[in-house]
Design an enzyme around this catalytic site. Structure first.
Site, PDB file in Angstrom:
ATOM      1  N   TYR A   1       0.899  -1.148   0.000  1.00 14.83           N
ATOM      2  CA  TYR A   1       0.000   0.000   0.000  1.00 14.83           C
ATOM      3  C   TYR A   1       0.928   1.185   0.000  1.00 14.83           C
ATOM      4  O   TYR A   1       1.661   1.398   0.960  1.00 14.83           O
ATOM      5  CB  TYR A   1      -0.883   0.015   1.254  1.00 14.83           C
ATOM      6  CG  TYR A   1      -2.090  -0.864   1.152  1.00 14.83           C
ATOM      7  CD1 TYR A   1      -2.902  -0.831   0.029  1.00 14.83           C
ATOM      8  CD2 TYR A   1      -2.448  -1.700   2.196  1.00 14.83           C
ATOM      9  CE1 TYR A   1      -4.028  -1.630  -0.056  1.00 14.83           C
ATOM     10  CE2 TYR A   1      -3.563  -2.493   2.117  1.00 14.83           C
ATOM     11  CZ  TYR A   1      -4.348  -2.452   0.991  1.00 14.83           C
ATOM     12  OH  TYR A   1      -5.451  -3.232   0.902  1.00 14.83           O
TER      13      TYR A   1
ATOM     14  N   LYS B   1      -2.106  -5.257  -8.441  1.00 12.43           N
ATOM     15  CA  LYS B   1      -3.293  -5.981  -7.938  1.00 12.43           C
ATOM     16  C   LYS B   1      -4.512  -5.060  -7.944  1.00 12.43           C
ATOM     17  O   LYS B   1      -4.428  -3.914  -7.528  1.00 12.43           O
ATOM     18  CB  LYS B   1      -3.021  -6.454  -6.504  1.00 12.43           C
ATOM     19  CG  LYS B   1      -4.190  -7.120  -5.799  1.00 12.43           C
ATOM     20  CD  LYS B   1      -3.738  -7.764  -4.496  1.00 12.43           C
ATOM     21  CE  LYS B   1      -4.853  -8.460  -3.737  1.00 12.43           C
ATOM     22  NZ  LYS B   1      -5.661  -7.555  -2.930  1.00 12.43           N
TER      23      LYS B   1
HETATM   24  C1  LIG Z   1      -9.958  -9.021   5.991  1.00 12.79           C
HETATM   25  C2  LIG Z   1      -9.320  -8.655   4.684  1.00 12.79           C
HETATM   26  C3  LIG Z   1      -8.193  -7.845   4.669  1.00 12.79           C
HETATM   27  C4  LIG Z   1      -7.553  -7.548   3.469  1.00 12.79           C
HETATM   28  N1  LIG Z   1      -6.395  -6.823   3.482  1.00 12.79           N
HETATM   29  C5  LIG Z   1      -5.736  -6.597   2.322  1.00 12.79           C
HETATM   30  C6  LIG Z   1      -4.480  -5.961   2.323  1.00 12.79           C
HETATM   31  O1  LIG Z   1      -3.939  -5.607   3.364  1.00 12.79           O
HETATM   32  N2  LIG Z   1      -3.875  -5.756   1.117  1.00 12.79           N
HETATM   33  C7  LIG Z   1      -4.440  -6.138  -0.083  1.00 12.79           C
HETATM   34  O2  LIG Z   1      -3.866  -5.924  -1.147  1.00 12.79           O
HETATM   35  N3  LIG Z   1      -5.614  -6.786  -0.096  1.00 12.79           N
HETATM   36  C8  LIG Z   1      -6.264  -7.026   1.077  1.00 12.79           C
HETATM   37  N4  LIG Z   1      -7.449  -7.723   1.053  1.00 12.79           N
HETATM   38  C9  LIG Z   1      -7.947  -8.258  -0.227  1.00 12.79           C
HETATM   39  C10 LIG Z   1      -7.389  -9.681  -0.476  1.00 12.79           C
HETATM   40  O3  LIG Z   1      -6.018  -9.646  -0.768  1.00 12.79           O
HETATM   41  C11 LIG Z   1      -8.111 -10.374  -1.642  1.00 12.79           C
HETATM   42  O4  LIG Z   1      -8.100  -9.524  -2.772  1.00 12.79           O
HETATM   43  C12 LIG Z   1      -9.559 -10.723  -1.295  1.00 12.79           C
HETATM   44  O5  LIG Z   1      -9.625 -11.246   0.014  1.00 12.79           O
HETATM   45  C13 LIG Z   1     -10.116 -11.727  -2.289  1.00 12.79           C
HETATM   46  O6  LIG Z   1     -11.456 -11.995  -2.018  1.00 12.79           O
HETATM   47  P1  LIG Z   1     -11.944 -13.361  -1.302  1.00 12.79           P
HETATM   48  O7  LIG Z   1     -11.186 -13.449  -0.012  1.00 12.79           O
HETATM   49  O8  LIG Z   1     -13.400 -13.132  -1.066  1.00 12.79           O
HETATM   50  O9  LIG Z   1     -11.652 -14.486  -2.224  1.00 12.79           O
HETATM   51  C14 LIG Z   1      -8.105  -8.018   2.256  1.00 12.79           C
HETATM   52  C15 LIG Z   1      -9.247  -8.828   2.271  1.00 12.79           C
HETATM   53  C16 LIG Z   1      -9.845  -9.159   3.464  1.00 12.79           C
HETATM   54  C17 LIG Z   1     -11.057 -10.062   3.443  1.00 12.79           C
HETATM   55  O1  LIG Z   2      -9.621  -4.298   4.788  1.00  8.09           O
HETATM   56  C1  LIG Z   2      -9.030  -4.345   3.697  1.00  8.09           C
HETATM   57  O2  LIG Z   2      -9.574  -4.833   2.693  1.00  8.09           O
HETATM   58  C2  LIG Z   2      -7.715  -3.801   3.548  1.00  8.09           C
HETATM   59  O3  LIG Z   2      -7.222  -3.878   2.476  1.00  8.09           O
HETATM   60  C3  LIG Z   2      -7.006  -3.162   4.665  1.00  8.09           C
HETATM   61  C4  LIG Z   2      -6.204  -2.065   4.439  1.00  8.09           C
HETATM   62  C5  LIG Z   2      -5.550  -1.454   5.503  1.00  8.09           C
HETATM   63  C6  LIG Z   2      -5.698  -1.920   6.772  1.00  8.09           C
HETATM   64  C7  LIG Z   2      -6.470  -3.030   6.984  1.00  8.09           C
HETATM   65  C8  LIG Z   2      -7.115  -3.661   5.931  1.00  8.09           C
END
Ligand SMILES: Cc1cc2nc3c(=O)[nH]c(=O)nc-3n(C[C@H](O)[C@H](O)[C@H](O)COP(=O)(O)O)c2cc1C
Ligand SMILES: O=C(O)C(=O)c1ccccc1
Length: 391
Positions: free
Chosen positions: A147, A258
């Protein structure tokens, strides 16, 4: 043998956890705190894109082939090479932030289990442990998700630390210049990103620390200031295509973007120097009403052709889902929520369970469908369930 991958190393015992991703979610809803569950399960606004991500897989059906001698486990090869990373199966754990909300072992458990099973892992910038600590237990095949904070020097420092710690690729998340509208978190009055649990990579960063008046360890107030400083630099709406090239000057690692769902964007980021894209809508957590990730995949795959690696996430829940994603042009998938529920329910054992379930299901499905390797999968393996008779 149906369960070979699943039972390998388990000594034949079945852990006391559900055997489907949906089952894990149901149990997590019962056992995790409402805040932790809401954070994981929640998506943006009406959550219709999250639902669409799953429904999209139903519009394709696998057409199994028979009498090809591929149903024996030793006839099959799930391994792939993605961006120079050899994986035992076309699966990496998706980057998930603030994992300490779910379990104290957080990304260290995930990195270690992924390495043990020979799949990849992607470490979030919003992790609960410092890059170097996760790297120490994550084996060779881990990537770092960026990020890009609005403070460029902090961004550069994070990327250089990840590179020095042994990451094999940098994944720039493009779909989150700010957080989506998340009703579940809002209703509980619980904003996970306001917690000190997702800023370990910042607290351990010398450049970030130089932005603070006082060391965060000094007092509760100093820690709160650190969190607010992080929040103030988390969102970065200024990132543009040209920044991909800037990122490439900080590291020799391949760059993966991504959150790509438009074929023009896919072409543009590859032209700008990206070696890969992740077709993703962030699990429906950003733009509600956005196209399902699987529906965006064929156009993106066609747009980049063999110029770049294509990964997919958002909705992978079973072995058949992986087969469909690969058949529609993905080289590998990122696996998200199911293992996060596993982590919350049983720590590293739960992550191992969720991953093994997916790998065993993929292995069995591939073999029974008549394929000896994931490389054989292409569009001809599927038929549209909307299209009527014929393929
Ligand atoms: C709780 C949570 C936190 C996430 N945090 C991030 C993150 O820190 N960075 C990121 O690129 N994507 C983050 N994502 C997105 C995931 O990398 C991924 O794209 C997504 O979970 C895919 O959907 P699915 O879990 O429903 O298959 C997060 C998703 C969830 C559910
Ligand atoms: O919640 C999320 O999807 C996510 O990408 C995220 C980003 C920063 C802090 C915590 C979660």
């Amino acid at each position: 043998m149906q369960n070979e991958i699943y039972f390998a190393g388990l000594g034949g015992t079945v852990p006391d956890l559900p055997m489907t991703a949906a089952g894990l979610e149901v149990l997590a809803r019962e056992r995790l705190s409402p805040e932790a569950f809401g954070y994981i399960a929640g998506s943006a606004s009406t959550e219709r894109t999250a639902a669409a991500n799953l429904a999209a897989f139903d519009r394709y059906a696998i057409v199994p082939r028979m009498l090809r001698g591929t149903a024996a486990a030793d006839a099959r090869d799930l391994s792939v090479d993605v961006l120079g990373t050899r994986l035992a199966a076309p699966v990496l754990t998706a980057p998930i932030g603030v994992l300490e909300l779910v379990h104290p072992d957080a990304e260290r458990a995930v990195g270690a289990v992924a390495a043990e099973l020979g799949v990849g892992s992607v470490l979030s910038t919003a992790a609960s442990s410092a890059i170097e600590d996760v790297a120490a237990v994550s084996g060779e095949n881990w990537w770092y998700q960026l990020y890009w904070p609005s403070d460029d020097e902090v961004a550069e420092s994070l990327v250089k630390r990840a590179t020095a710690a042994g990451a094999k690729a940098i994944v720039l998340t493009a779909d989150t210049p700010g957080m989506g509208w998340r009703p579940r978190d809002l209703e509980l009055g619980h904003l996970p990103f306001l917690q000190a649990k997702g800023i370990a990579n910042y607290l351990s960063d010398p450049v970030f620390r130089s932005r603070l008046a006082n060391p965060p360890e000094e007092s509760t107030e100093a820690m709160q200031m650190a969190v607010l400083t992080w929040v103030s630099m988390f969102g970065n709406h200024a990132i543009r295509l040209g920044d991909v090239a800037r990122l490439a000057r900080w590291t020799d690692l391949p760059i993966v973007v991504k959150g790509i769902v438009h074929s023009d964007d896919a072409r543009a980021v590859v032209d700008a120097g990206a070696a890969g894209v992740v077709v993703s809508n962030h699990g429906g957590r950003q733009v509600d009403g956005a196209v399902a990730a699987l529906d965006a995949l064929p156009d993106v795959a066609a747009a980049v052709g063999d110029r770049a690696t294509v990964l997919l996430d958002s909705g992978i829940r079973s072995g058949a889902d992986v087969v469909k994603a690969l058949a529609l042009g993905a080289d590998a998938v990122l696996y998200g929520r199911p293992w996060v529920y596993g982590l919350g329910l049983a720590g590293a054992d739960g992550v191992r369970h969720a991953l093994r379930m997916l790998l065993a299901d993929l292995d069995v499905t591939l073999g029974l469908a008549g394929f000896a390797s994931v490389a054989e999968l292409d569009r001809r393996v599927l038929r549209s369930t909307l299209a009527g008779p014929g393929l």
